[in-house]
Write an enzyme that holds these catalytic residues in place. Structure first.
Site, PDB file in Angstrom:
ATOM      1  N   GLU A 116       0.860  -1.189   0.000  1.00 31.28           N
ATOM      2  CA  GLU A 116       0.000   0.000   0.000  1.00 31.28           C
ATOM      3  C   GLU A 116       0.889   1.230   0.000  1.00 31.28           C
ATOM      4  OE1 GLU A 116      -3.118  -0.137   2.920  1.00 31.28           O
ATOM      5  OE2 GLU A 116      -3.829  -2.069   2.218  1.00 31.28           O
ATOM      6  N   HIS A 243      -8.308  10.343   4.574  1.00 33.14           N
ATOM      7  CA  HIS A 243      -8.078   9.290   3.569  1.00 33.14           C
ATOM      8  C   HIS A 243      -8.291   9.925   2.202  1.00 33.14           C
ATOM      9  CE1 HIS A 243      -8.133   5.544   1.396  1.00 33.14           C
ATOM     10  NE2 HIS A 243      -7.774   4.908   2.509  1.00 33.14           N
ATOM     11  N   ARG A 288      -0.334   9.163   2.563  1.00 36.72           N
ATOM     12  CA  ARG A 288      -1.722   9.627   2.453  1.00 36.72           C
ATOM     13  C   ARG A 288      -1.889  11.142   2.507  1.00 36.72           C
ATOM     14  NH1 ARG A 288      -4.962   5.206   6.044  1.00 36.72           N
ATOM     15  NH2 ARG A 288      -4.710   3.586   4.482  1.00 36.72           N
ATOM     16  N   HIS A 349     -10.413  10.455   8.401  1.00 35.51           N
ATOM     17  CA  HIS A 349     -10.277   8.989   8.477  1.00 35.51           C
ATOM     18  C   HIS A 349      -9.723   8.505   9.805  1.00 35.51           C
ATOM     19  CE1 HIS A 349      -9.766   4.974   6.914  1.00 35.51           C
ATOM     20  NE2 HIS A 349      -8.449   4.999   7.100  1.00 35.51           N
ATOM     21  N   ARG A 384      -0.021   8.643   9.562  1.00 33.31           N
ATOM     22  CA  ARG A 384       0.072   7.187   9.742  1.00 33.31           C
ATOM     23  C   ARG A 384       0.340   6.453   8.422  1.00 33.31           C
ATOM     24  NH1 ARG A 384      -3.621   3.024   9.416  1.00 33.31           N
ATOM     25  NH2 ARG A 384      -5.362   4.452   9.048  1.00 33.31           N
TER      26      ARG A 384
HETATM   27  C1  SIN Z   1      -7.732   1.404   3.580  1.00 29.29           C
HETATM   28  O1  SIN Z   1      -8.060   0.257   3.290  1.00 29.29           O
HETATM   29  O2  SIN Z   1      -7.325   2.194   2.733  1.00 29.29           O
HETATM   30  C2  SIN Z   1      -7.874   1.882   4.994  1.00 29.29           C
HETATM   31  C3  SIN Z   1      -7.059   1.087   5.920  1.00 29.29           C
HETATM   32  C4  SIN Z   1      -6.195   1.957   6.780  1.00 29.29           C
HETATM   33  O3  SIN Z   1      -6.612   3.065   7.109  1.00 29.29           O
HETATM   34  O4  SIN Z   1      -5.063   1.569   7.089  1.00 29.29           O
END
Ligand code: SIN
Length: 516
Positions: A116, A243, A288, A349, A384
């Site tokens: 990610e 987010h 993010r 988020h 985060r």
């Molecule tokens: C996501 O799936 O993008 C959210 C999970 C997270 O906030 O780590």
């Protein structure tokens, strides 16, 4: 006054609270978990789509550490980062994989992994796009079989009980500040104290303080407000993570997992042009805070209401199998993600700050722990890293549960208390709705993704007055769940703005346009 006594009171039934319960229950002590919701599926955990950090095939604690430090914009507490990187993967194996038998996607019996944003390795394990739900269900199933654990729904914590606030023995004021349980509104609208040797705050997030959020409606910042009133130290409250990709739809926002970008999804503008390479070398997989601001900037530059996330180049069957929740939700809202780009905008988020804790979740108040999103372990710094929140719940939940059963901390003193005094006024629901509107629009417009000194001062002015009015309203009203949440929301919103004004620099998620 009727009261209840337990060894360990856990407020909140997300992953952090449940992990603390799983570990603490091994001692045979009586564990009581309470949640204000009617449902056992409560808090942010069941909504976590993407996954949980485990370990990649070529991974190491040092590599994970570096990624967390980079995402955290130089503001992480290194001891906390080391603790998570060294203990996290082992605890995932021990607790989730071996004890709870949580379902994760596998190929040839090997765990599947995805990368990610800002991860240097594919180390996130998942169950389709419902990882949090699978984890939540497996933890709940495990706890429900234990005789020394009770879970009470519809039990709303009003305030933490402390010597200085609730003891009627006047000399208790000289004792070291400590928490001995919580005052709770139960499902029959009775208020009763639950006395406990140790209390673990695990109330989760605060996204509902903002107009647009990925969080469920119970995420109203209750724990921070209770800790604040009890005098526990809170910090980093200004670091609110937005987010980057929530579905843009009039019926409300819905999380579109970062895992979509991990699996090749691209952010594009209304002309189908990619833009993230203009903002960060990691492009769509930048941290993010960077992606959220880039989307915001592009929206303003192009005078668009949203940007788009496109995964439609992947096979339709594959998309439906990998992201069934997102596929079905978007389809219901008229967007077929196998054929068209998804309209997305940033949404509140995650709170990177919270009640300050050490490596075992202890707060500055004796006998009080905080775990999960409500806590600030220093792990996330100013922003985060994706998919570290569930891991933090496992690590800090486990160590708090362990410490709570091992550490005596004068846990057997319960001071005398006065009877609870109930207000008489009828609660007018339209008043509650009005106050929430003000909190949400103030936080979104004046304390949101892009802040300025002027906007923050204005927010402070609005929220200071509002909080004082709401406190009076709370004190004179007949108590019910909604007014408790409103009181907490107003308190936490004010604390976030105060923290934002005190912050000396723009960093990570706290971006102040006139304060570089
Ligand atoms: C996501 O799936 O993008 C959210 C999970 C997270 O906030 O780590």
């Amino acid at each position: 006054m009727k009261q209840k006594k337990t060894d360990i009171l856990i407020i909140g039934i997300g992953l952090a609270g449940m992990t603390a319960a799983i570990t603490a229950a091994k001692s045979g002590k009586q564990i009581t978990l309470i949640t204000k919701t009617n449902s056992l599926q409560s808090g942010n955990t069941p909504w976590a789509q993407g996954g949980i950090v485990y370990k990649g095939l070529n991974d190491s604690p040092q590599k994970l550490k570096q990624d967390i430090l980079n995402a955290g914009s130089g503001h992480c507490w290194e001891d906390a980062v080391d603790h998570l990187c060294e203990q996290g993967p082992n605890l995932v194996k021990k607790i989730l994989i071996d004890s709870l038998n949580t379902k994760f996607d596998r190929f040839n019996n090997k765990l599947k992994r995805v990368a990610e944003g800002a991860h240097s390795d594919s180390r996130v394990i998942y169950n389709q796009d419902k990882t949090g739900l699978s984890i939540h269900r497996s933890a709940l199933k495990y706890l429900q079989k234990l005789d020394n654990v009770e879970i009470l729904t519809n039990h709303t914590a009003i305030d933490l009980l402390t010597f200085s606030h609730h003891s009627t023995a006047s000399t208790d004021i000289y004792k070291k500040p400590a928490c001995f349980g919580a005052m709770v509104l139960n499902n029959r609208n009775n208020v009763m104290p639950i006395l406990s040797s140790k209390t673990i705050l695990a109330t989760g997030g605060l996204g509902q303080l903002f107009m647009h959020t990925t969080n469920p409606k119970e995420a109203t910042g209750d724990g921070i407000a209770m800790a604040w009133r009890a005098g526990a130290r809170c910090f980093n409250l200004h670091y609110i993570q937005f987010h980057p990709t929530a579905l843009y739809h009039p019926s409300g926002r819905f999380l579109i997992s970062e895992a979509l970008r991990g699996e090749g999804g691209k952010l594009v503008n209304a002309n189908s042009e990619e833009f993230m390479q203009n903002y960060h070398k990691l492009g769509d997989l930048a941290p993010r805070d960077v992606v959220s601001r880039a989307i915001h900037t592009e929206m303003i530059k192009n005078e668009n209401d949203c940007m788009f996330l496109d995964i439609s180049h992947r096979k339709s069957d594959w998309i439906q199998n990998r992201f069934p929740t997102i596929y079905e939700h978007c389809l219901l809202k008229g967007v077929d993600i196998t054929k068209q780009p998804i309209p997305v905008v940033p949404a509140a988020h995650y709170s990177c700050g919270g009640v300050g804790v050490n490596l075992v979740g202890k707060t500055s108040l004796k006998r009080l722990y905080a775990v999960g999103e409500i806590a600030c372990s220093g792990l996330h710094g100013a922003n985060r890293l994706a998919s570290t929140s569930l891991l933090e719940c496992i690590v800090w939940g486990h160590y708090a549960g362990k410490d709570a059963i091992e550490n005596k901390d004068d846990g057997d003193y319960f001071p005398p208390m006065d009877e609870w005094k109930q207000g008489k006024g009828q609660v007018d629901p339209s008043r509650i709705a009005q106050e929430w509107q003000t909190i949400k629009s103030t936080m979104w417009n004046l304390g949101g993704l892009i802040r300025s000194q002027e906007k923050l001062h204005s927010a402070m002015h609005i929220l200071r007055n509002l909080q004082s009015d709401v406190e009076k309203f709370y004190q004179t009203s007949q108590l019910e769940k909604n007014i408790i949440s409103l009181r907490n929301g107003a308190q936490t919103a004010l604390a976030i703005i105060a923290s934002s004004l005190e912050a000396r620099e723009s960093k990570g998620t706290h971006y102040v346009s006139d304060n570089q």
